[in-house]
Design a protein around this motif. Structure first.
Motif, PDB file in Angstrom:
ATOM      1  N   PHE A   7       0.829  -1.189   0.000  1.00 26.35           N
ATOM      2  CA  PHE A   7       0.000   0.000   0.000  1.00 26.35           C
ATOM      3  C   PHE A   7       0.875   1.255   0.000  1.00 26.35           C
ATOM      4  N   SER A   8       0.377   2.285  -0.629  1.00 23.61           N
ATOM      5  CA  SER A   8       1.100   3.549  -0.678  1.00 23.61           C
ATOM      6  C   SER A   8       1.076   4.213   0.698  1.00 23.61           C
ATOM      7  N   PRO A   9       2.036   5.118   0.972  1.00 24.84           N
ATOM      8  CA  PRO A   9       2.012   5.843   2.255  1.00 24.84           C
ATOM      9  C   PRO A   9       0.701   6.592   2.468  1.00 24.84           C
ATOM     10  N   ARG A  10       0.111   7.122   1.414  1.00 29.20           N
ATOM     11  CA  ARG A  10      -1.153   7.846   1.545  1.00 29.20           C
ATOM     12  C   ARG A  10      -2.266   6.901   1.995  1.00 29.20           C
ATOM     13  N   THR A  11      -2.329   5.717   1.385  1.00 29.45           N
ATOM     14  CA  THR A  11      -3.356   4.742   1.764  1.00 29.45           C
ATOM     15  C   THR A  11      -3.190   4.314   3.219  1.00 29.45           C
ATOM     16  N   ILE A  12      -1.957   4.069   3.632  1.00 30.86           N
ATOM     17  CA  ILE A  12      -1.694   3.668   5.013  1.00 30.86           C
ATOM     18  C   ILE A  12      -2.076   4.800   5.964  1.00 30.86           C
ATOM     19  N   VAL A 254      -3.926  -1.359  18.954  1.00 33.03           N
ATOM     20  CA  VAL A 254      -4.432  -0.993  17.625  1.00 33.03           C
ATOM     21  C   VAL A 254      -4.355   0.509  17.391  1.00 33.03           C
ATOM     22  N   SER A 255      -5.026   1.291  18.268  1.00 33.06           N
ATOM     23  CA  SER A 255      -5.062   2.731  18.006  1.00 33.06           C
ATOM     24  C   SER A 255      -3.717   3.395  18.286  1.00 33.06           C
ATOM     25  N   GLY A 256      -2.900   2.811  19.173  1.00 35.32           N
ATOM     26  CA  GLY A 256      -1.576   3.380  19.402  1.00 35.32           C
ATOM     27  C   GLY A 256      -0.719   3.317  18.158  1.00 35.32           C
ATOM     28  N   ILE A 257      -0.755   2.185  17.470  1.00 37.59           N
ATOM     29  CA  ILE A 257       0.024   2.039  16.242  1.00 37.59           C
ATOM     30  C   ILE A 257      -0.564   2.896  15.122  1.00 37.59           C
ATOM     31  N   THR A 258      -1.887   2.879  14.970  1.00 41.13           N
ATOM     32  CA  THR A 258      -2.484   3.655  13.881  1.00 41.13           C
ATOM     33  C   THR A 258      -2.327   5.154  14.111  1.00 41.13           C
ATOM     34  N   PHE A 259      -2.408   5.607  15.378  1.00 40.87           N
ATOM     35  CA  PHE A 259      -2.230   7.033  15.637  1.00 40.87           C
ATOM     36  C   PHE A 259      -0.810   7.473  15.288  1.00 40.87           C
ATOM     37  N   THR A 260       0.186   6.667  15.664  1.00 36.68           N
ATOM     38  CA  THR A 260       1.563   7.027  15.349  1.00 36.68           C
ATOM     39  C   THR A 260       1.816   6.971  13.853  1.00 36.68           C
ATOM     40  N   LYS A 261       1.198   6.008  13.162  1.00 35.37           N
ATOM     41  CA  LYS A 261       1.287   5.969  11.703  1.00 35.37           C
ATOM     42  C   LYS A 261       0.690   7.230  11.098  1.00 35.37           C
ATOM     43  N   MET A 262      -0.408   7.688  11.659  1.00 32.75           N
ATOM     44  CA  MET A 262      -1.050   8.897  11.174  1.00 32.75           C
ATOM     45  C   MET A 262      -0.130  10.103  11.370  1.00 32.75           C
ATOM     46  N   ILE A 263       0.558  10.155  12.512  1.00 33.11           N
ATOM     47  CA  ILE A 263       1.501  11.246  12.761  1.00 33.11           C
ATOM     48  C   ILE A 263       2.621  11.229  11.733  1.00 33.11           C
ATOM     49  N   GLN A 264       3.112  10.033  11.412  1.00 32.30           N
ATOM     50  CA  GLN A 264       4.221   9.924  10.470  1.00 32.30           C
ATOM     51  C   GLN A 264       3.861  10.471   9.096  1.00 32.30           C
ATOM     52  N   LYS A 315      -7.577  25.018   5.885  1.00 34.62           N
ATOM     53  CA  LYS A 315      -6.765  26.198   5.670  1.00 34.62           C
ATOM     54  C   LYS A 315      -5.277  25.915   5.678  1.00 34.62           C
ATOM     55  N   THR A 316      -4.890  24.630   5.770  1.00 34.12           N
ATOM     56  CA  THR A 316      -3.475  24.295   5.699  1.00 34.12           C
ATOM     57  C   THR A 316      -2.980  24.522   4.282  1.00 34.12           C
ATOM     58  N   SER A 317      -1.935  25.304   4.143  1.00 31.23           N
ATOM     59  CA  SER A 317      -1.442  25.677   2.823  1.00 31.23           C
ATOM     60  C   SER A 317      -0.672  24.532   2.201  1.00 31.23           C
ATOM     61  N   ALA A 318      -0.345  24.706   0.901  1.00 38.83           N
ATOM     62  CA  ALA A 318       0.430  23.677   0.214  1.00 38.83           C
ATOM     63  C   ALA A 318       1.800  23.524   0.845  1.00 38.83           C
ATOM     64  N   GLY A 319       2.385  24.678   1.270  1.00 39.25           N
ATOM     65  CA  GLY A 319       3.667  24.591   1.961  1.00 39.25           C
ATOM     66  C   GLY A 319       3.540  23.858   3.260  1.00 39.25           C
ATOM     67  N   GLY A 320       2.387  24.054   3.924  1.00 40.18           N
ATOM     68  CA  GLY A 320       2.168  23.359   5.183  1.00 40.18           C
ATOM     69  C   GLY A 320       2.072  21.880   4.987  1.00 40.18           C
ATOM     70  N   ARG A 321       1.539  21.456   3.828  1.00 41.21           N
ATOM     71  CA  ARG A 321       1.447  20.014   3.569  1.00 41.21           C
ATOM     72  C   ARG A 321       2.824  19.396   3.518  1.00 41.21           C
ATOM     73  N   ALA A 322       3.732  20.115   2.869  1.00 43.58           N
ATOM     74  CA  ALA A 322       5.086  19.576   2.790  1.00 43.58           C
ATOM     75  C   ALA A 322       5.726  19.499   4.159  1.00 43.58           C
ATOM     76  N   ALA A 323       5.465  20.533   4.955  1.00 39.70           N
ATOM     77  CA  ALA A 323       6.048  20.546   6.290  1.00 39.70           C
ATOM     78  C   ALA A 323       5.462  19.483   7.175  1.00 39.70           C
ATOM     79  N   ALA A 324       4.235  19.063   6.844  1.00 37.66           N
ATOM     80  CA  ALA A 324       3.561  18.092   7.693  1.00 37.66           C
ATOM     81  C   ALA A 324       4.038  16.676   7.465  1.00 37.66           C
ATOM     82  N   ARG A 325       4.801  16.461   6.384  1.00 39.37           N
ATOM     83  CA  ARG A 325       5.284  15.111   6.141  1.00 39.37           C
ATOM     84  C   ARG A 325       6.249  14.706   7.233  1.00 39.37           C
ATOM     85  N   PRO A 326       6.255  13.449   7.581  1.00 47.13           N
ATOM     86  CA  PRO A 326       7.064  13.031   8.716  1.00 47.13           C
ATOM     87  C   PRO A 326       8.545  13.114   8.430  1.00 47.13           C
TER      88      PRO A 326
END
Length: 338
Positions: A7-12, A254-264, A315-326
């Motif tokens: 699966f792609s990182p986006r799907t995960i 379950v949610s501990g792993i998925t939450f951390t994956k979401m943060i990443q 309202k998260t900008s495109a630059g913010g999206r890049a910054a949000a990557r883990p």
């Protein structure tokens, strides 16, 4: 033998977000229902830690032994049970393992699930944004600031009414403060996980191992000394087993792993804002399954908090999206810099 699908990182990331929202919603409803049954808040925390330990402690020991055989230089601590360094294990474990559980479960013994629906997932983006700005130097955009202002307004609408009733002898305000303190602790854990690029599985194992070795002995000594009342021994075994399964395996593993994956994938701030569905789902779940009333201030707070979370995401900008990557871990374990 056919290869397993990749699966792609986006799907995960999206899948992790969906699972996290569903488990968090069930956690609020079930934890409030549990307050009316046999176990105390400290008992519930014990069931949560022991249930998760049955899965994660052997997993952690195997992971550490595997790393030692391969001589990959990964850190370990706490008698080879935690796959992270002692510093990271303790830092993440205090906030994400012990403090969060004790504060959240205690809050349900004072305040209804409707309050938890607004105040826990509602104040989480606020605390996370402030901590991320302070620790990670994340920039708070005007749009995100407006969303956070709506969240604060929603929290005040709900919690302010409880504080006013405190002068009349009410105790709901205690639960409200405990819920917000629990959200602060989880925000601390999420920022620690992002700052050090923690692997989802290793981080979840580490906080469970720390909670097992730090909380359980203290709990046992307090009960043996009569300082704390425990109802584990008198509660129905089915109730204890259910709490270990849901609170431990479901809410932690379950949610501990998925939450951390979401943060990443999404970053700590956007991850907590993605949980916009939790307040509404859990509040209406409490109405349906717990027969809790929805007063006007709860509805208003729910709308303000949900709008604030959604506004912050949109309202998260495109630059913010890049910054949000883990941030990529420095090593395979993501903990050598600790």
């Amino acid at each position: 033998m056919p290869a397993l699908p990749r699966f792609s990182p986006r799907t995960i990331g999206i899948g992790a977000a969906v699972v996290t929202v569903l488990v968090w919603t069930a956690f609020i409803v079930i934890a409030r229902a549990s307050a009316a049954r046999s176990l105390t808040p400290l008992d519930l925390a014990l069931a949560r830690i022991c249930g998760a330990s049955l899965v994660l402690v052997p997993w952690g020991a195997w992971m550490v032994m595997k790393g030692q055989r391969q001589k990959d230089g990964s850190a370990s601590s706490l008698f080879g049970l935690s796959p992270l360094s002692l510093r990271l294990t303790a830092g993440a474990g205090i906030f994400g393992g012990v403090a969060y559980a004790l504060l959240a479960y205690s809050g349900f013994f004072f305040a209804p699930a409707g309050h938890a629906s607004v105040l826990m997932p509602g104040s989480l983006p606020l605390w996370t944004t402030l901590l991320a700005a302070l620790v990670l130097r994340d920039r708070i955009t005007p749009g995100r600031a407006f969303g956070l202002a709506l969240i604060v307004a929603g929290d005040l609408v709900v919690g302010g009414r409880s504080l006013l009733h405190a002068f009349e002898g009410g105790e709901v305000w205690k639960g409200d403060l405990l819920f917000m303190a629990a959200a602060f602790c989880w925000a601390c854990y999420s920022v620690v996980a992002r700052r050090h690029g923690l692997d989802a599985v290793r981080a979840t194992i580490a906080i469970t191992v720390f909670a097992l070795l730090a909380y359980v002995p203290v709990y046992g000594l307090l009960v043996a000394g009569g300082a704390v009342v425990s109802r584990i021994g008198t509660a129905p075994w089915g109730e204890v087993a259910f709490q270990m399964l849901f609170q431990g395996v479901g809410s932690v593993v379950v949610s501990g792993i998925t939450f951390t994956k979401m943060i990443q994938y999404f970053g700590p701030v956007r991850s907590t804002m993605i949980t916009a569905l939790v307040p509404g789902l859990s509040a209406f779940g409490a109405v349906i399954w717990l027969d809790e009333p929805l007063y006007w201030n709860l509805i208003a707070g729910l709308l303000l908090v949900t709008a604030g979370i959604l506004f912050g995401v949109q309202k998260t900008s495109a630059g913010g999206r890049a910054a949000a990557r883990p941030a990529m871990p420095a090593t395979a374990t993501g903990c050598r810099d600790a």
